[in-house]
Design a protein around this motif. Sequence first.
Motif, PDB file in Angstrom:
ATOM      1  N   ASP B  65      30.320  39.217  43.979  1.00  0.00           N
ATOM      2  CA  ASP B  65      31.232  39.969  43.108  1.00  0.00           C
ATOM      3  C   ASP B  65      32.339  40.635  43.895  1.00  0.00           C
ATOM      4  O   ASP B  65      33.451  40.769  43.403  1.00  0.00           O
ATOM      5  N   SER B  66      32.024  41.047  45.107  1.00  0.00           N
ATOM      6  CA  SER B  66      33.028  41.764  45.895  1.00  0.00           C
ATOM      7  C   SER B  66      33.678  40.896  46.954  1.00  0.00           C
ATOM      8  O   SER B  66      34.427  41.402  47.781  1.00  0.00           O
ATOM      9  N   LEU B  67      33.403  39.608  46.923  1.00  0.00           N
ATOM     10  CA  LEU B  67      34.082  38.696  47.851  1.00  0.00           C
ATOM     11  C   LEU B  67      35.575  38.688  47.558  1.00  0.00           C
ATOM     12  O   LEU B  67      35.979  38.726  46.394  1.00  0.00           O
ATOM     13  N   LEU B  68      36.354  38.635  48.613  1.00  0.00           N
ATOM     14  CA  LEU B  68      37.803  38.697  48.420  1.00  0.00           C
ATOM     15  C   LEU B  68      38.407  37.295  48.371  1.00  0.00           C
ATOM     16  O   LEU B  68      38.103  36.450  49.205  1.00  0.00           O
ATOM     17  N   PHE B  69      39.237  37.075  47.375  1.00  0.00           N
ATOM     18  CA  PHE B  69      39.983  35.817  47.270  1.00  0.00           C
ATOM     19  C   PHE B  69      41.451  36.175  47.110  1.00  0.00           C
ATOM     20  O   PHE B  69      41.851  36.687  46.057  1.00  0.00           O
TER      21      PHE B  69
END
Lengths: 96, 188
Positions: B65-69
């Motif tokens: 959910d908090s992975l950055l893209f």
Amino acid sequence: MHLTIKLLANRHPSFIARTVFVKNNDVDDACRLVNRILGKEGILEQYRLTRYYEKPFQTRRRVNHEKCKAIYNEDMERKIQFVLRKNRHEPFPGCH
Amino acid sequence: MLNVIKNAVRVSALRCIHSTAPQATEKFDHKRIPADDEGVQGEKIVDLDSVLKLKQNIFPTLESDSLLFGGVPYKDLPICNIRVTHNNTVFTVTDSAGLVKLTRSCGMEGFKNTKKGTNIAAQTTAISIATRALDKGFKTVRVRVRGLGPGRLSAVKGLQMGGLDIVSITDNTYVSWNPPRPRKARRL
């Protein structure tokens, strides 16, 4: 924590269930993987079966047909394995 | 002379012997067997475990959910919903909360009647909505597909061809194991 709440609120939370990340911009591969998983889990089959009402006689016929097919396939698989087996004691039985 | 006759007899006798099994006189009734569904591409491939072993990090986890893209966490990415049916394909681009920003369907794109349900229609619509989405400032999206149809694969492909970065693909097809009685079967 966030995920736990999500899971408690919904048994099939979006973007957690049935989700595949796209790697190396290979959208095709990811799509196919999703489809493969859905197919293996029987979700697509259930979807197709419930589009239209299946009368009980049709259900019976379908199930019987599946049974016959499974038996046939199993035996055929065994037969093929038998014919294709290697390291035979007698390489060509009945051909003297 | 006698030899010739003998040979002729032998040849004619040999001719009578068939080395192959006689062909069935009655043709097999294919109508009795239900036709195999054409299926979705990649559905029938059985070997799943080996593929999953090879690839890592393809499924969402606790941290995804908090992975950055592109500097945006996964949960805040805009969503592109695709509704695929046999007769049409509808695209909507929403923000992360689900507010609809853009809608486009094959019918709106100029395809009429049965042409709406083709994969080509889905692809051109996908490309057109992708360019519109880029104009509005949606660059990286997550895709949510619902339903089965001819446009299922080409819709997602079209979005990529239109220039959108697709982070993930989610299936959201509604399937129930104890549904209300469906409509009666089609008569063919």
